[in-house]
Design an enzyme around this catalytic site. Structure first.
Site, PDB file in Angstrom:
ATOM      1  N   ASN A  68       0.854  -1.192   0.000  1.00  0.00           N
ATOM      2  CA  ASN A  68       0.000   0.000   0.000  1.00  0.00           C
ATOM      3  C   ASN A  68       0.890   1.242   0.000  1.00  0.00           C
ATOM      4  OD1 ASN A  68      -1.840   2.034   0.474  1.00  0.00           O
ATOM      5  ND2 ASN A  68      -2.324   1.408   2.575  1.00  0.00           N
ATOM      6  N   LYS A 119       0.034   4.282  -0.092  1.00  0.00           N
ATOM      7  CA  LYS A 119      -0.604   5.440   0.551  1.00  0.00           C
ATOM      8  C   LYS A 119      -0.461   6.670  -0.362  1.00  0.00           C
ATOM      9  CE  LYS A 119      -0.082   3.102   4.903  1.00  0.00           C
ATOM     10  NZ  LYS A 119       0.044   3.143   6.351  1.00  0.00           N
ATOM     11  N   HIS A 174      -9.390   0.916   5.631  1.00  0.00           N
ATOM     12  CA  HIS A 174      -8.043   1.102   6.187  1.00  0.00           C
ATOM     13  C   HIS A 174      -8.152   2.032   7.395  1.00  0.00           C
ATOM     14  CE1 HIS A 174      -3.901   2.352   6.688  1.00  0.00           C
ATOM     15  NE2 HIS A 174      -3.575   1.244   6.033  1.00  0.00           N
ATOM     16  N   GLU A 194      -6.496   4.437   8.325  1.00  0.00           N
ATOM     17  CA  GLU A 194      -6.339   5.876   8.033  1.00  0.00           C
ATOM     18  C   GLU A 194      -7.638   6.463   7.468  1.00  0.00           C
ATOM     19  OE1 GLU A 194      -2.682   5.381   5.853  1.00  0.00           O
ATOM     20  OE2 GLU A 194      -1.759   4.777   7.750  1.00  0.00           O
ATOM     21  N   GLU A 252      -4.657  -5.081  11.007  1.00  0.00           N
ATOM     22  CA  GLU A 252      -3.619  -4.074  11.180  1.00  0.00           C
ATOM     23  C   GLU A 252      -3.831  -3.362  12.509  1.00  0.00           C
ATOM     24  OE1 GLU A 252      -1.952  -2.735   7.153  1.00  0.00           O
ATOM     25  OE2 GLU A 252      -3.637  -1.451   7.638  1.00  0.00           O
ATOM     26  N   GLY A 306       3.257   2.229  10.738  1.00  0.00           N
ATOM     27  CA  GLY A 306       4.203   3.315  10.491  1.00  0.00           C
ATOM     28  C   GLY A 306       4.971   3.744  11.727  1.00  0.00           C
ATOM     29  N   SER A 341       4.195  -2.118  10.128  1.00  0.00           N
ATOM     30  CA  SER A 341       5.662  -2.112  10.224  1.00  0.00           C
ATOM     31  C   SER A 341       6.314  -3.427   9.772  1.00  0.00           C
ATOM     32  CB  SER A 341       6.098  -1.748  11.646  1.00  0.00           C
ATOM     33  OG  SER A 341       5.658  -0.428  11.964  1.00  0.00           O
TER      34      SER A 341
HETATM   35  O1  LIG Z   1      -1.516  -0.478   4.696  1.00  0.00           O
HETATM   36  C1  LIG Z   1      -0.451  -0.651   5.298  1.00  0.00           C
HETATM   37  C2  LIG Z   1      -0.351  -0.452   6.711  1.00  0.00           C
HETATM   38  O2  LIG Z   1      -1.010   0.704   7.115  1.00  0.00           O
HETATM   39  C3  LIG Z   1       1.005  -0.650   7.305  1.00  0.00           C
HETATM   40  O3  LIG Z   1       1.844   0.461   7.098  1.00  0.00           O
HETATM   41  P1  LIG Z   1       3.373   0.376   7.556  1.00  0.00           P
HETATM   42  O4  LIG Z   1       3.936  -0.883   6.947  1.00  0.00           O
HETATM   43  O5  LIG Z   1       4.006   1.614   7.033  1.00  0.00           O
HETATM   44  O6  LIG Z   1       3.358   0.283   9.055  1.00  0.00           O
END
Ligand SMILES: O=C[C@H](O)COP(=O)(O)O
Length: 271
Positions: A18, A20, A110, A112, A182, A188, A228
């Protein structure tokens, strides 16, 4: 497919990246090219371990053209979609358009979107149904925040999100559905849930899916872990029996690191 240490891979692992709100359409083309070259050079078998990327909407047409033109064995999808199909919904993107762009998947719910845009389980459920209506496999994201985890209510909270989004659906509507657990506190932040936490939740999700839709449906659905994930921790997570893949954020923006995550079986052999 080579097998997990516990015995079997009856579900094809999915490694999803992803992006983002990162990378414009030129950068998207470069990353997809480099990623597929790196994996092809490493003799990666895309049928054995599926790979998909989730670029911003504005990149999707470029990614489609590249994947179709060069016949790349890479899946791609959208990071969100509208619950509606068309009409006066300024700024929304219909599943109809995403299907035309060849999207196999769409992320729904998600954290977010839930946190920053106030999406609740009812809206997430409508988005999930919209994806299914257009032949797009939804990747339903669920998971708890830090406070819920500290109170030890993570399973209860996450299963409630699952039930809320899947309410009213029948088992035959769920083919292709993917669930991504998640934990919000691990996104993140560099904090990663332990493999045992990922397995605990995946097993609870599968048991709940079995209660709602039957064992056969539940055992066919793929459950991912996200938060992460890196090449250094992916192997231990994917060794867990109910975890069928990972949803990677930050680490999917670097083709070398993401390719290394995709090749997690190599780490299984070497650690
Ligand atoms: O969609 C992915 C997740 O929000 C994980 O993000 P991350 O790997 O940057 O922690």
């Amino acid at each position: 497919m080579t097998s997990k240490t516990d015995g079997s891979y009856d579900r094809t692992p999915l490694i999803a990246g992803n992006w983002k709100m990162n990378l414009d359409h030129h950068q998207a083309v470069t990353l997809v090219q480099k990623l597929t070259w790196t994996l092809t050079d490493a003799d990666h078998d895309f049928d054995e371990v599926e790979v998909a990327v989730f670029p911003p909407f504005t990149d999707l047409r470029s990614v489609q053209t590249l994947v179709a033109g060069d016949r790349l064995p890479l899946g791609y999808g959208a990071q969100d979609l509208s619950a509606e199909d068309s009409g006066a919904y300024t700024g929304e993107i219909s599943g109809q358009f995403l299907a035309k762009l060849g999207c196999t998947y769409a992320l729904v719910g998600h954290s977010e979107r839930r946190t920053l845009h106030g999406e609740d389980d009812a809206l997430v459920g409508r988005k999930l149904t919209a994806a299914l209506r257009h032949g797009i496999a939804p990747i339903l994201c669920v998971g708890e925040g830090l406070e819920v985890r500290q109170e030890g209510r993570q399973v209860e909270h996450t299963l409630a999100q699952l039930r809320g989004a899947l309410e009213g659906l029948t088992p035959d509507q769920l083919a292709g559905l993917v669930i991504a657990y998640e934990p919000v506190w691990a996104i993140g932040t560099g904090e990663v849930a332990g493999p045992e936490d990922a397995q605990e939740m995946a097993s609870a999700l599968r048991a709940e899916l079995a209660t709602l839709f039957g064992t056969e449906t539940a055992s066919a659905l793929r459950l991912l872990y996200g938060g992460s994930v890196k090449s250094s921790n992916v192997a231990s997570i994917l060794r867990e029996k109910d975890v069928d893949g990972v949803l990677v954020g930050g680490a999917s923006l670097d083709e070398g690191e993401f390719a290394s995550i995709v090749r997690f079986e190599h780490h299984l052999l070497t650690d």
